[in-house]
Design an enzyme around this catalytic site. Structure first.
Site, PDB file in Angstrom:
ATOM      1  N   TYR A 144      74.844  35.300 -34.191  1.00 61.78           N
ATOM      2  CA  TYR A 144      74.779  34.502 -32.967  1.00 61.78           C
ATOM      3  C   TYR A 144      75.566  33.222 -33.192  1.00 61.78           C
ATOM      4  O   TYR A 144      75.374  32.549 -34.207  1.00 61.78           O
ATOM      5  CB  TYR A 144      73.324  34.184 -32.626  1.00 61.78           C
ATOM      6  CG  TYR A 144      73.142  33.376 -31.357  1.00 61.78           C
ATOM      7  CD1 TYR A 144      73.401  33.933 -30.114  1.00 61.78           C
ATOM      8  CD2 TYR A 144      72.686  32.056 -31.412  1.00 61.78           C
ATOM      9  CE1 TYR A 144      73.230  33.194 -28.949  1.00 61.78           C
ATOM     10  CE2 TYR A 144      72.507  31.316 -30.255  1.00 61.78           C
ATOM     11  CZ  TYR A 144      72.781  31.882 -29.025  1.00 61.78           C
ATOM     12  OH  TYR A 144      72.605  31.151 -27.870  1.00 61.78           O
ATOM     13  N   ASP A 239      79.984  29.628 -39.566  1.00 62.85           N
ATOM     14  CA  ASP A 239      79.015  29.041 -38.642  1.00 62.85           C
ATOM     15  C   ASP A 239      77.797  28.652 -39.468  1.00 62.85           C
ATOM     16  O   ASP A 239      76.958  29.481 -39.798  1.00 62.85           O
ATOM     17  CB  ASP A 239      78.654  30.047 -37.546  1.00 62.85           C
ATOM     18  CG  ASP A 239      77.607  29.492 -36.583  1.00 62.85           C
ATOM     19  OD1 ASP A 239      77.050  28.413 -36.873  1.00 62.85           O
ATOM     20  OD2 ASP A 239      77.342  30.150 -35.559  1.00 62.85           O
ATOM     21  N   LYS A 267      71.587  22.034 -35.488  1.00 61.84           N
ATOM     22  CA  LYS A 267      70.235  22.055 -36.064  1.00 61.84           C
ATOM     23  C   LYS A 267      69.974  20.908 -37.059  1.00 61.84           C
ATOM     24  O   LYS A 267      69.809  19.781 -36.615  1.00 61.84           O
ATOM     25  CB  LYS A 267      69.939  23.441 -36.613  1.00 61.84           C
ATOM     26  CG  LYS A 267      70.050  24.467 -35.443  1.00 61.84           C
ATOM     27  CD  LYS A 267      69.591  25.852 -35.695  1.00 61.84           C
ATOM     28  CE  LYS A 267      69.539  26.606 -34.377  1.00 61.84           C
ATOM     29  NZ  LYS A 267      70.379  27.779 -34.256  1.00 61.84           N
TER      30      LYS A 267
END
Ligand SMILES: *Cc1c(COP(=O)(O)O)cnc(C)c1O
Length: 429
Positions: A144, A239, A267
């Protein structure tokens, strides 16, 4: 039967918010039941609207690596807010933040702040395309990279959880440039490059995947991607929205000793505030506007509250590298305990873990990619989730999500989690 506050709030929420939630996985749709509405959190614990307490293994999907309401972060935000919450003009703090990121991640020459992981990934992809002059890119099934159009092809996290095969609204013109193959399948990557000679701008990958449960790269896989990208003139994008500042101060790049060309963050970098970032080699990053003509911008990028939160957290992580050893020890302890009670239960299982990322798949085969994650007994996971929740342990509400540990967890919390697992397995098997 009395209706709980969470139930009341959920039915009220559905009248004004799509599905009652602002991000799909929160809705508990796949695990069944109603979502719990939270009120506050402190350290390792969440408290819901009804006053129930939970040990937290989501930690806002990663940012709360030192626990919730971490005092230095809270105080820094409060102090900063008094100086205005946004300027839309440069500040010294943004320079300090960029310098701090660079000090933690040596192969980042320039770094641009954005407001989410989605923005970071879509900007990094645009940059890779602008830099190479090529359109296609490779992503891996079950990874994702946020919800920008080109990434919503065979995506993990909520897209996998809700079994959405094609996303209406994403045009063929966009998704045709997204090439996919299985995680850990280097031959398939080679094949894609052979079939699309000179057309592939980038490979984007979660160096440790966390959006199909936790899945580790096989020995040599990331090294292989590095080699292929170098040989083919493609950009390797890590990522690190989940792994950045979590697996090590320098993220997966440091932990696994592989340098990407571009890296994306989210995050942890925002300590729970809306922050993302992308950075990398000067030669590529200098194509970004205003240095170059690959346009990218953001009204709230580098927002002072977001920056001070992230800066304060990253500074703590930098100054106390022992945190990573502690997290690792806690996760190893949890893993050993889970292994013990799962073995005793007799149900097939796989635990994948690295650093403070861990997940349990009820599987009788190794879980190394999306197909093997999807063929585990995820119906059993859904029961397990609820059994754990009833015992005060808040796991991610999907087998396609990794669990994140925070360093606020105590030995007692870990023991309580292992005991809850033992009892839950007895209940559901
Ligand atoms: C969460 C996540 C994103 C998206 O970040 P948002 O802040 O939710 O937009 C991108 N990549 C990975 C690996 C993620 O885990």
């Amino acid at each position: 039967m009395t209706i709980s506050k969470s139930e009341q709030l959920f039915s009220r929420a559905q009248n004004s918010i799509p599905g009652g939630v602002n991000s799909p996985v929160r809705a508990f749709k796949s695990v069944g039941g109603n979502p719990i509405f939270l009120k506050n959190a402190r350290g390792a614990y969440l408290f819901d609207a009804d006053g129930n307490k939970y040990i937290d293994y989501i930690n806002s999907w990663g940012p709360m690596i030192l626990g919730h309401a971490y005092t230095p972060v809270v105080e820094a935000i409060q102090k900063k807010a008094a100086d205005s919450t946004s300027f839309g003009a440069p500040t010294e703090l943004e320079v300090e933040m960029a310098e701090l990121v660079k000090s933690l991640v040596p192969n980042v020459d320039l770094v641009r702040m954005v407001s989410s992981g989605t923005e970071a990934c879509m900007s990094a992809l645009r940059l890779a395309r602008g830099y190479t002059g090529r359109n296609k890119f490779i992503k891996f099934e079950g990874c994702y990279h946020g919800h920008a159009d080109p990434f919503l092809v065979k995506a993990g996290s909520g897209v996998a959880t809700f079994n959405i095969q094609t996303v209406p609204g994403v045009t063929g013109g966009v998704s045709n440039d997204t090439l996919t193959c299985a995680y850990n399948d280097l031959d398939a990557v080679q094949q894609l490059f052979a079939e699309n000679k000179g057309e592939i701008a980038a490979i984007i990958i979660e160096p440790v995947a966390g959006n199909m449960g936790c899945i580790l790269p096989k020995e040599g896989f990331l090294e292989g991607l590095r080699r292929i990208c170098t040989d083919e003139g493609a950009v390797l994008i890590f990522d690190e929205v989940m792994t950045g500042f979590r697996l090590a101060p320098g993220g997966a790049q440091e932990r696994l000793k592989i340098d990407a060309d571009l890296v994306t963050y989210g995050k942890v970098i925002g300590a729970g505030m809306p922050v993302g970032a992308f950075g990398g080699r000067l030669e590529i990053m200098k194509q970004i506007a205003p240095l170059g003509s690959v346009y990218q911008a953001g009204t709230l990028s580098g927002n002072p509250l977001a920056m001070i939160a992230g800066y304060t957290l990253l500074q703590e992580l930098k100054n106390n590298p022992g945190i990573y050893t502690e997290l690792e020890e806690k996760c190893a302890y949890l893993k050993a305990g889970l292994q013990r009670v799962l073995e005793a239960s007799g149900t097939p299982f796989v635990i994948n873990q690295l650093g403070s990322m861990i997940s349990v798949h009820f599987s009788d085969h190794p879980v190394t990619d999306f197909a093997s994650a999807a063929s585990a007994n995820n119906a059993l996971f859904n029961k397990f989730f609820h059994a754990m929740l009833r015992r005060g342990v808040y796991l991610p509400p999907s087998a396609y999500e990794t669990w994140f540990l925070s360093n606020a967890l105590t030995q007692e919390d870990l023991d309580a989690t292992i005991k809850a697992t033992e009892e839950s397995l007895k209940e559901i098997l």
